[in-house]
Design a protein around this motif. Structure first.
Motif, PDB file in Angstrom:
ATOM      1  N   CYS A   1       0.860  -1.185   0.000  1.00 43.91           N
ATOM      2  CA  CYS A   1       0.000   0.000   0.000  1.00 43.91           C
ATOM      3  C   CYS A   1       0.897   1.236   0.000  1.00 43.91           C
ATOM      4  CB  CYS A   1      -0.920  -0.006   1.214  1.00 43.91           C
ATOM      5  SG  CYS A   1      -2.163   1.301   1.137  1.00 43.91           S
ATOM      6  N   THR A   2       1.239   1.697  -1.206  1.00 37.91           N
ATOM      7  CA  THR A   2       2.207   2.784  -1.354  1.00 37.91           C
ATOM      8  C   THR A   2       1.564   4.129  -1.662  1.00 37.91           C
ATOM      9  OG1 THR A   2       2.440   2.355  -3.715  1.00 37.91           O
ATOM     10  CG2 THR A   2       3.955   1.178  -2.218  1.00 37.91           C
ATOM     11  N   GLY A   3       0.341   4.116  -2.156  1.00 38.71           N
ATOM     12  CA  GLY A   3      -0.298   5.352  -2.587  1.00 38.71           C
ATOM     13  C   GLY A   3       0.103   5.753  -3.993  1.00 38.71           C
ATOM     14  N   GLU A   4       0.958   4.953  -4.647  1.00 41.07           N
ATOM     15  CA  GLU A   4       1.353   5.227  -6.037  1.00 41.07           C
ATOM     16  C   GLU A   4       0.104   5.271  -6.917  1.00 41.07           C
ATOM     17  OE1 GLU A   4       4.221   5.704  -7.709  1.00 41.07           O
ATOM     18  OE2 GLU A   4       5.579   5.492  -6.021  1.00 41.07           O
ATOM     19  N   ALA A   5       0.097   6.162  -7.879  1.00 38.85           N
ATOM     20  CA  ALA A   5      -1.038   6.272  -8.800  1.00 38.85           C
ATOM     21  C   ALA A   5      -1.267   4.936  -9.506  1.00 38.85           C
ATOM     22  CB  ALA A   5      -0.778   7.368  -9.823  1.00 38.85           C
ATOM     23  N   GLY A   6      -2.485   4.452  -9.448  1.00 38.13           N
ATOM     24  CA  GLY A   6      -2.843   3.201 -10.109  1.00 38.13           C
ATOM     25  C   GLY A   6      -2.671   1.963  -9.246  1.00 38.13           C
ATOM     26  N   SER A   7      -2.065   2.090  -8.078  1.00 42.52           N
ATOM     27  CA  SER A   7      -1.895   0.918  -7.217  1.00 42.52           C
ATOM     28  C   SER A   7      -3.200   0.611  -6.488  1.00 42.52           C
ATOM     29  CB  SER A   7      -0.777   1.151  -6.195  1.00 42.52           C
ATOM     30  OG  SER A   7      -1.142   2.150  -5.265  1.00 42.52           O
TER      31      SER A   7
END
Length: 86
Positions: A52-58
């Motif tokens: 759960c990184t908050g990267e766009a699209g994750s």
């Protein structure tokens, strides 16, 4: 030609999508409103998982009882565009 639609007030939430931003450092954090949601503690636990990184699209999946919760990453808050939520 037209059909009416009724919504029952007795329905239960079966799925929920929560959007999160990528933090500058550390784990993804939740605002107070999200923490108060049904399943808020399960969402908070899932936000501490490495995927759960908050990267766009994750997307990170978790469950709270019978409710399926998808945590969608929006990327950096300053970079948010309408296409990020499509």
């Amino acid at each position: 030609m037209f059909e009416s639609v009724r919504v029952s007030s007795r329905g239960e939430i079966q799925a929920m999508i929560v959007g999160v931003f990528k933090p500058d450092s550390g784990d993804v954090t939740l605002d107070a409103t999200t923490k108060k949601l049904k399943g808020g503690s399960d969402i908070a636990k899932a936000c501490k998982r490495p995927e759960c990184t908050g990267e766009a699209g994750s997307v990170t999946e978790t469950f709270s009882g019978d409710t399926r919760i998808l945590i969608a990453g929006f990327g950096k808050k300053d970079d948010l565009k309408a296409r990020c939520v499509r």
